[in-house]
Write a protein that holds these residues in place. Structure first.
Motif, PDB file in Angstrom:
ATOM      1  N   HIS A  93       0.812  -1.224   0.000  1.00  0.00           N
ATOM      2  CA  HIS A  93       0.000   0.000   0.000  1.00  0.00           C
ATOM      3  C   HIS A  93       0.845   1.275   0.000  1.00  0.00           C
ATOM      4  O   HIS A  93       0.319   2.362   0.210  1.00  0.00           O
ATOM      5  CB  HIS A  93      -0.907   0.033   1.236  1.00  0.00           C
ATOM      6  N   ARG A 126     -12.139 -13.284   6.234  1.00  0.00           N
ATOM      7  CA  ARG A 126     -12.573 -12.023   5.606  1.00  0.00           C
ATOM      8  C   ARG A 126     -14.071 -11.789   5.829  1.00  0.00           C
ATOM      9  O   ARG A 126     -14.515 -10.662   6.041  1.00  0.00           O
ATOM     10  CB  ARG A 126     -12.255 -12.024   4.102  1.00  0.00           C
ATOM     11  N   ASP A 129      -5.759 -11.383   2.327  1.00  0.00           N
ATOM     12  CA  ASP A 129      -6.798 -11.352   1.281  1.00  0.00           C
ATOM     13  C   ASP A 129      -6.689 -12.481   0.263  1.00  0.00           C
ATOM     14  O   ASP A 129      -7.517 -12.577  -0.641  1.00  0.00           O
ATOM     15  CB  ASP A 129      -6.815  -9.987   0.585  1.00  0.00           C
TER      16      ASP A 129
HETATM   17 MG    MG Z   1      -5.942  -5.822   2.643  1.00  0.00          MG
END
Ligand code: MG
Ligand code: DAT
Length: 143
Positions: A54, A87, A120
């Motif tokens: 990120h 998740r 993820d």
């Molecule tokens: Mg993530």
């Protein structure tokens, strides 16, 4: 269905709210087993490395500052379809969009301070597990 492992992190906001046990209950109630766990106050370098994917995002600095603002609880979860199941239990990134009964709906305040991290994909789970745990620190409970 395949037995998988995934990384979960109880973030500083949720540790500060003293809800580690309540969050662990969500994992266990949904059939996920904790096979490794450690509490850690991440260094800036560790947090930057963990979230390196990120680093070009506008919120990266804010994310790193938040992740080092207090201790986190890091665990490896094991179970059928563990990546997707975790998740699902977590809920959407922005708690405002999270389904009823999810961790983020119940314990998170904002998209930036959203109580938990979860891998993820199975591929990223393997990378994230190795980032925090040696294989010898993981105690498989499924045979
Ligand atoms: Mg993530
Ligand atoms: P997730 O944690 O659901 O996998 P992500 O990988 O897209 O979400 O983002 C990682 C973390 O970065 C997220 O948990 C909180 C922070 N974040 C994401 N989008 C944000 C935004 N728009 N503003 C502030 N922080 C954000």
């Amino acid at each position: 269905m395949a037995i998988e492992r995934t990384i979960s992190i109880v973030k500083p906001d949720a540790v500060g709210k003293n809800v580690i046990g309540k969050i662990y209950d969500r994992f266990e109630s949904n059939g996920l087993k904790i096979v490794a766990a450690k509490m850690k106050h991440l260094s800036r370098r560790e947090a930057e490395g963990f979230y390196a994917v990120h680093k070009e995002r506008p919120f990266f600095g804010e994310l790193v500052d938040f992740m080092i603002s207090g201790p986190v609880m890091i665990q490896v979860l094991e179970g059928e379809n563990a990546v997707a199941k975790n998740r699902e239990i977590m809920g959407a990134t922005n708690p405002a969009n999270a389904d009823e009964g999810t961790i983020r709906k119940d314990f998170a305040d904002s998209v930036g301070e959203n109580a938990v991290h979860g891998s993820d994909s199975a591929e990223n789970a393997a990378i994230e597990i190795a980032y925090f745990f040696a294989e010898t620190e993981i105690c498989p409970r499924t045979r």
